[in-house]
Design a protein around this motif. Sequence first.
Motif, short mmCIF file in Angstrom:
data_model
loop_
_atom_site.label_atom_id
_atom_site.label_comp_id
_atom_site.label_asym_id
_atom_site.label_seq_id
_atom_site.Cartn_x
_atom_site.Cartn_y
_atom_site.Cartn_z
N LEU A 1 -13.64 -110.22 93.33
CA LEU A 1 -13.38 -109.49 94.56
C LEU A 1 -13.07 -108.02 94.26
O LEU A 1 -13.53 -107.12 94.98
N ALA A 2 -12.31 -107.78 93.21
CA ALA A 2 -11.98 -106.41 92.84
C ALA A 2 -13.24 -105.63 92.46
O ALA A 2 -13.39 -104.45 92.81
N VAL A 3 -14.15 -106.28 91.75
CA VAL A 3 -15.42 -105.64 91.40
C VAL A 3 -16.19 -105.29 92.68
O VAL A 3 -16.73 -104.18 92.81
N GLY A 4 -16.23 -106.20 93.62
CA GLY A 4 -16.91 -105.92 94.89
C GLY A 4 -16.34 -104.71 95.60
O GLY A 4 -17.08 -103.89 96.16
N ASP A 5 -15.01 -104.58 95.57
CA ASP A 5 -14.37 -103.43 96.22
C ASP A 5 -14.81 -102.11 95.60
O ASP A 5 -15.19 -101.17 96.31
N VAL A 6 -14.74 -102.01 94.28
CA VAL A 6 -15.03 -100.71 93.65
C VAL A 6 -16.53 -100.40 93.69
O VAL A 6 -16.92 -99.23 93.76
N ARG B 1 -16.55 -136.63 98.41
CA ARG B 1 -17.73 -137.50 98.47
C ARG B 1 -18.83 -136.87 99.33
O ARG B 1 -20.01 -137.11 99.09
N ARG B 2 -18.44 -136.10 100.32
CA ARG B 2 -19.42 -135.40 101.13
C ARG B 2 -20.18 -134.38 100.28
O ARG B 2 -21.41 -134.26 100.36
N ILE B 3 -19.45 -133.63 99.45
CA ILE B 3 -20.10 -132.66 98.56
C ILE B 3 -21.05 -133.38 97.60
O ILE B 3 -22.17 -132.93 97.35
N ALA B 4 -20.61 -134.52 97.07
CA ALA B 4 -21.43 -135.25 96.12
C ALA B 4 -22.67 -135.86 96.75
O ALA B 4 -23.69 -136.07 96.07
N ALA B 5 -22.61 -136.12 98.05
CA ALA B 5 -23.72 -136.82 98.71
C ALA B 5 -24.62 -135.90 99.52
O ALA B 5 -25.75 -136.29 99.86
N SER B 6 -24.16 -134.71 99.86
CA SER B 6 -24.91 -133.84 100.76
C SER B 6 -25.34 -132.56 100.05
O SER B 6 -24.50 -131.80 99.57
N ARG B 7 -26.64 -132.31 100.01
CA ARG B 7 -27.13 -131.08 99.39
C ARG B 7 -26.63 -129.86 100.15
O ARG B 7 -26.35 -128.82 99.55
N ALA B 8 -26.52 -129.96 101.46
CA ALA B 8 -26.04 -128.83 102.25
C ALA B 8 -24.60 -128.48 101.89
O ALA B 8 -24.26 -127.31 101.70
N ALA B 9 -23.74 -129.49 101.79
CA ALA B 9 -22.34 -129.25 101.43
C ALA B 9 -22.23 -128.72 100.01
O ALA B 9 -21.43 -127.82 99.71
N GLU B 10 -23.03 -129.28 99.13
CA GLU B 10 -23.03 -128.86 97.73
C GLU B 10 -23.53 -127.42 97.60
O GLU B 10 -23.00 -126.63 96.81
N THR B 11 -24.54 -127.07 98.38
CA THR B 11 -25.07 -125.72 98.34
C THR B 11 -24.04 -124.70 98.82
O THR B 11 -23.92 -123.60 98.26
N ASP B 12 -23.29 -125.05 99.86
CA ASP B 12 -22.25 -124.15 100.36
C ASP B 12 -21.24 -123.85 99.26
O ASP B 12 -20.84 -122.70 99.07
N LEU B 13 -20.84 -124.86 98.50
CA LEU B 13 -19.90 -124.66 97.40
C LEU B 13 -20.54 -123.79 96.32
O LEU B 13 -19.92 -122.84 95.82
N ALA B 14 -21.77 -124.09 95.94
CA ALA B 14 -22.44 -123.36 94.86
C ALA B 14 -22.64 -121.89 95.22
O ALA B 14 -22.43 -120.99 94.38
N GLU B 15 -23.05 -121.61 96.46
CA GLU B 15 -23.27 -120.23 96.88
C GLU B 15 -21.96 -119.44 96.85
O GLU B 15 -21.93 -118.28 96.42
N ALA B 16 -20.88 -120.07 97.29
CA ALA B 16 -19.59 -119.38 97.29
C ALA B 16 -19.07 -119.17 95.87
O ALA B 16 -18.54 -118.11 95.54
N TYR B 17 -19.23 -120.18 95.03
CA TYR B 17 -18.69 -120.09 93.67
C TYR B 17 -19.41 -119.02 92.87
O TYR B 17 -18.79 -118.26 92.11
N THR B 18 -20.73 -118.93 93.00
CA THR B 18 -21.49 -117.95 92.23
C THR B 18 -21.40 -116.55 92.81
O THR B 18 -21.77 -115.58 92.13
N GLY B 19 -20.90 -116.41 94.06
CA GLY B 19 -20.56 -115.10 94.55
C GLY B 19 -21.21 -114.68 95.84
O GLY B 19 -22.40 -114.91 96.05
N PHE B 20 -20.42 -114.05 96.72
CA PHE B 20 -20.91 -113.48 97.96
C PHE B 20 -21.48 -112.09 97.70
O PHE B 20 -21.01 -111.38 96.80
N PRO B 21 -22.46 -111.65 98.48
CA PRO B 21 -23.03 -110.31 98.28
C PRO B 21 -21.94 -109.23 98.39
O PRO B 21 -20.99 -109.36 99.16
N PHE B 22 -22.09 -108.16 97.62
CA PHE B 22 -21.10 -107.09 97.63
C PHE B 22 -21.13 -106.33 98.97
O PHE B 22 -20.11 -105.81 99.40
N GLU B 23 -22.28 -106.20 99.59
CA GLU B 23 -22.34 -105.49 100.87
C GLU B 23 -23.19 -106.29 101.83
O GLU B 23 -24.09 -107.02 101.41
#
Length: 391
Positions: free
Chosen positions: A301-306, A369-391
């Motif tokens: 988050l700090a990197v995104g700010d600067v 178990r929802r994350i483990a069974a649902s590609r949509a739920a799993e994708t939401d976690l993966a996208e957030a973990y690997t990072g939101f766009p800076f702008e």
Amino acid sequence: MRTTVGIIGAGPAGLLLARLLHNAGIGSVVLESRDRAYVEQRQRAGILEQGTVDVLRAAGAGERMDREGLRHDGIELRFARERHRVDFPALTGGSSVTVYAQTEVCKDLIALQLKEGGPLLFDAEALAVEDADSEHPRVRFRHEGREDVLECDYVVGCDGFWGVARKAVPAGLSRVFERTYPFGWLGVLADVPPSHDELVYARHDRGFALLSMRSPTVSRLYLQVPEGTDAGSWRDEDIWDELDRRLETDDDWRLERGPVTAKSVTPMRSFVHEPMRHGRLFLAGDAAHIVPPTGAKGLNLAVGDVVTFARALVHLRATGSAERLDAYSETCLRRVWQAERFSYDMTTLLHRAPDAPPFEDRIQLARLRRIAASRAAETDLAEAYTGFPFE
């Protein structure tokens, strides 16, 4: 002393900002209250999002990271003795994260700043930010036993939660949003190769556990403990025994043990200060927001700010338009609140509150178990973990 951008704090945010400004031909001075050895040794985050990795490379600070950092293409979730791997590239179109400790990021950026950049003053304690709402803000600081003033066009406060920058925002303009959690993390460093090649996040009835690493030979491990726990009250053997319990599985996986070299307890809290700008003072990193470490978002988050600030200032120089600088707080806060949301979700997903009723336990397991069974739920976690766009 005079400069274009006065930067308070030589953590990764302040140092990276100085590097970005140097590469754009914009002058800066960095004031750091601690000495160089302290900055290069303080243990903090170790997970770099894809965007952070890309920015460090583009800034010319990625050579050692690419050589020594550990690319991770996923994490493992453990619950009810089950194991589920989240595959980041498959879910995000190729994104990953890199394990590379904050201490190493700081070493790389300090070396570059001292070799190529503007002044970097250690043992320079910022005392106050003055005239933040004028065209020429000032930072009053103490260095080598005497007080001095840094005249600036802009001041960026990268000086952490306890720094002076946020105090320069008038109380009548400030809004604070926060939550304190009734538990913390007992973290240990151990001289033993990691017992798994990716991070393991474990939900257990006894509490959360995390298996992480700093290098191929050094493990970083965490246990959920009650708020206010003294790290010294835990014997090494008891720590390993508890990690064994919370990381247990139904297959033949085993936790490798080794000498514990450091112990500490990290409190868990969420905090956001709005706005992140007052006049020509801009807040970045922990000066403006704190997340519980479960989502690995603090440094990123700090990197995104600067990055947002540097791009906005370059845009002003190129076009004469202050539109992006004026939108700094709003732009950063969109990303901040998404990271706060994700960190809160991960924390409540994996930690057991001291007074949690059985209903909450079942909800946690249902979410996992929802994350483990649902590609949509799993994708939401993966996208957030690997990072939101800076702008």
